[in-house]
Design an enzyme around this catalytic site. Structure first.
Site, mmCIF file in Angstrom:
data_model
loop_
_atom_site.group_PDB
_atom_site.id
_atom_site.type_symbol
_atom_site.label_atom_id
_atom_site.label_comp_id
_atom_site.label_asym_id
_atom_site.label_seq_id
_atom_site.Cartn_x
_atom_site.Cartn_y
_atom_site.Cartn_z
ATOM 1 N N ALA A 195 48.770 57.891 89.022
ATOM 2 C CA ALA A 195 48.839 59.350 89.118
ATOM 3 C C ALA A 195 50.224 59.906 88.816
ATOM 4 C CB ALA A 195 48.396 59.811 90.502
ATOM 5 N N ARG B 124 53.805 60.414 86.428
ATOM 6 C CA ARG B 124 53.979 60.900 85.053
ATOM 7 C C ARG B 124 53.719 59.808 84.028
ATOM 8 N NH1 ARG B 124 59.737 63.851 85.583
ATOM 9 N NH2 ARG B 124 60.049 61.946 86.781
ATOM 10 N N GLY C 106 58.172 47.682 83.114
ATOM 11 C CA GLY C 106 59.222 48.595 82.672
ATOM 12 C C GLY C 106 60.028 49.133 83.833
ATOM 13 N N THR C 107 59.838 48.555 85.012
ATOM 14 C CA THR C 107 60.562 48.984 86.211
ATOM 15 C C THR C 107 62.054 48.709 86.049
ATOM 16 O OG1 THR C 107 58.628 48.463 87.566
ATOM 17 C CG2 THR C 107 60.742 48.654 88.709
ATOM 18 N N THR C 108 62.887 49.666 86.444
ATOM 19 C CA THR C 108 64.331 49.485 86.385
ATOM 20 C C THR C 108 64.898 49.350 87.794
ATOM 21 O OG1 THR C 108 64.719 51.893 86.358
ATOM 22 C CG2 THR C 108 64.509 50.768 84.231
ATOM 23 N N MET D 244 60.818 50.454 76.857
ATOM 24 C CA MET D 244 59.752 49.995 75.966
ATOM 25 C C MET D 244 59.752 50.723 74.627
ATOM 26 S SD MET D 244 57.821 47.659 77.493
ATOM 27 C CE MET D 244 57.787 46.946 79.146
ATOM 28 N N HIS E 133 69.589 61.700 82.133
ATOM 29 C CA HIS E 133 68.182 61.707 82.528
ATOM 30 C C HIS E 133 67.901 62.897 83.442
ATOM 31 C CE1 HIS E 133 68.175 57.519 81.092
ATOM 32 N NE2 HIS E 133 66.868 57.649 81.013
ATOM 33 N N LYS F 133 65.496 61.090 88.569
ATOM 34 C CA LYS F 133 65.732 59.654 88.390
ATOM 35 C C LYS F 133 66.635 59.152 89.502
ATOM 36 C CE LYS F 133 67.017 56.142 84.987
ATOM 37 N NZ LYS F 133 65.781 55.357 85.281
ATOM 38 N N THR G 122 68.345 51.185 80.877
ATOM 39 C CA THR G 122 68.613 51.112 79.439
ATOM 40 C C THR G 122 70.113 51.077 79.170
ATOM 41 O OG1 THR G 122 66.577 52.303 78.943
ATOM 42 C CG2 THR G 122 68.268 52.273 77.228
#
Length: 269
Positions: A12, A14, A100-102, A127, A157, A161, A168
């Site tokens: 649910a 984004r 893709g977890t940071t 990604m 960002h 965040k 990245t």
């Protein structure tokens, strides 16, 4: 050829909604499960109706462990602790996972390496195909510019965040440091204030911006006397991350156990 069934964690959110929509529009894969936190008031809602693509016959569920027979691969862009718990579940049941977890710690990254002995994992701080091309370009630029240039990494960002610098930006720093024979932990400067003295050429500086709804801007600056080289990537739509993640899912099908990156997925290694 059968379609790869995907479980989306954080359905649910984004990015979760973006993944569901991208999966619905890709004939090579299908949504197998959609996971949302146990206290969500959206549990039981059809995932397709949630994102406006029509009913998909997959309702939001509270636990990945309750739907292990409904997916082949997990897409997880959530939080480090939650991601690691999902990795262990995938390891137990022989499922692959795209992460893709940071913000993962060094110890948590070691846990990924251990799990990759038994299952196939794609782990990337970003990604996006474009960002991963930039990663490759940075290797060349760093080697050529290092003798004379000071290196700075600037990232921006959105206000929500929670980690900084971004995963990245840190990956960019690691690539650059490795290319010039340095250890990022030893040469990184994450903030400057007051009388800092003359800049040490061996350092790599980071500047972080958090504002508004910026999706993600990254620039690596190589600045020497008389010229500057800037390598920049700007994201204008989160769909780039969804497309990259699905590309990783498709590439991962039938791959042996191992820890892979988007550089592997794109054939850049």
């Amino acid at each position: 050829m059968s379609k790869t069934r995907i479980a989306v964690v954080g359905a649910a959110g984004r990015m979760g909604r973006m993944f569901i929509e991208a999966i619905a529009n890709d004939e090579r894969v299908e949504l197998g499960a959609a996971i949302e936190r146990p206290d969500s008031n959206l549990l039981g809602v059809d995932a397709g109706e949630l994102v406006g693509v029509g009913a998909l016959g997959v309702k939001l569920s509270p636990q990945l462990s309750g739907v292990v027979d409904q997916f082949d691969t997990v897409i997880d862009f959530t939080t480090p602790a939650f991601t690691l718990s999902n990795v262990e579940l995938c390891r137990e049941h022989g499922k692959s996972i795209v992460i893709g977890t940071t913000g993962l710690s060094d110890d948590q990254k070691v846990q990924l390496q251990e799990a990759a002995r038994d299952i196939s994992i794609v782990f990337a701080s970003n990604m996006s195909v474009g960002v991963n091309l930039v990663f490759k370009l940075l290797e060349t630029a760093a080697r050529i510019m290092d003798e004379d240039a000071d290196i700075e990494i600037i990232e921006a960002h959105h206000r929500n965040k929670v980690d900084a610098p971004s995963g990245t930006a840190l990956t960019m720093g690691e690539i650059v440091a490795d290319a010039v024979g340095r250890e990022l932990k030893q040469c990184a400067i994450y903030g400057r204030e007051g009388v800092t003295g003359v800049r040490d050429h061996e350092t790599i500086g980071f500047s972080t911006i958090r504002a508004g709804d910026v999706i993600g801007d990254h620039t690596v600056l190589f600045a020497s006397e008389g010229e500057r080289v800037e390598i920049t990537h700007k994201a204008s739509n989160r769909v780039i991350y969804a497309r990259g993640a699905l590309r990783a899912v498709r590439w991962l099908a039938n791959k042996p156990a191992g820890l892979y990156s988007m550089q592997d997925v794109l054939g850049l290694n």
